[in-house]
Design an enzyme around this catalytic site. Sequence first.
Site, PDB file in Angstrom:
ATOM      1  CD  GLN A  75      -2.792  -0.841  -0.389  1.00 36.47           C
ATOM      2  OE1 GLN A  75      -2.916   0.239  -0.949  1.00 36.47           O
ATOM      3  NE2 GLN A  75      -3.199  -1.968  -0.942  1.00 36.47           N
ATOM      4  CB  SER A  76       4.428   1.841  -0.640  1.00 35.03           C
ATOM      5  OG  SER A  76       5.239   2.923  -1.023  1.00 35.03           O
ATOM      6  CG  ASN A  77       0.498   6.759  -0.515  1.00 32.07           C
ATOM      7  OD1 ASN A  77      -0.521   6.315  -1.013  1.00 32.07           O
ATOM      8  ND2 ASN A  77       0.582   7.107   0.770  1.00 32.07           N
TER       9      ASN A  77
END
Length: 326
Positions: A75-77
């Site tokens: 879920q890393s931007n």
Amino acid sequence: MSRLTELPRIGLTAAPTPLQPAPRLSRKLGAEIWFKRDDLTGTGLGGNKVRALEYLVADALARGSDCLVTGAGTQSNWAMLAALAARRCGLDPYLVYYGSPCEPTGNHALAELIGADIRFTGSAQRVSVDTTIDELADQLATAGRRPYRLPRGGATALGACGYVRASLELAAQLLAADLSPEMVWLATGSCGTQAGLLAGARLLGTPYRVTGVTVSRPAAECAERVAALTTQVTEVLAIPPTAADSGDVVIVDGYGGPGYGLPSGAGDDAARLVARTEGIFLDPVFGAKSMAALIDAARQGRIAGPVVFLVSGGAPTLVSMSGRQS
Ligand SMILES: *Cc1c(COP(=O)(O)O)cnc(C)c1O
């Protein structure tokens, strides 16, 4: 003034992003709050990482790289936006995620849409990403590719220059609004954003304190990282040291909730308040938790002057984290 304008940069940001008052939230909190809307940076679904990528991808191109290798959690931007910026410039994106393959949602689903080459480390440890990035980049180089490797979060001195540039942008907006904030308030993760804002404050001699709310690591480690990165940025840009108080590293602790990447009750309450008073979304991983800290500070009477709150993005995680109720 500094070497900032000499650095290669590609235009990924629709700058300046708006600086907006938050009158209803301010009334509720009894403190004057303004929003710097870096959720609207204009590449992908926005976010602070776009500003770092303007310098990092330009450096990759200047070095003749043909692909970009980085990583983080699914879920890393950062990972998604790095892959997107790579595509914008014709570089092939390679992403390393810690953990094991799972159903793609949010940023992970977007990274698949971008067609990033995705690998999993098979380990639940975040640090497993770092060694796998190196191994993958070495393999690509052996195969004749020219990889450009970037650490988790893009927290390098060059990446942090994005927020030195943002400081100049903000300074012009503060002047136009006749506003002299006591603090610029933000969420701190890999620490590059806070370091860039601090270096920018030193460059400009601005009187505001840059206050970071740590959401992913212990406060002491965070303070050390911010300080070290700030020093590196001032060296890269040849910013002379100053004795100004604005150079101090301020970290607020205690708002991580159940852990990095996991929503917190206080954060969810804060995000709900901001959505319902100002019509602005705060992401559960960064923005919501740093707003929870600001709300407490305001309610405890620890805010004396106007505060500029950095809305730092994270829109993809708004919809990937289910199970929250009103
Ligand atoms: C990465 C990130 C941050 C924190 O920035 P760092 O430079 O990693 O400290 C804050 N908000 C959002 C939405 C982010 O993606």
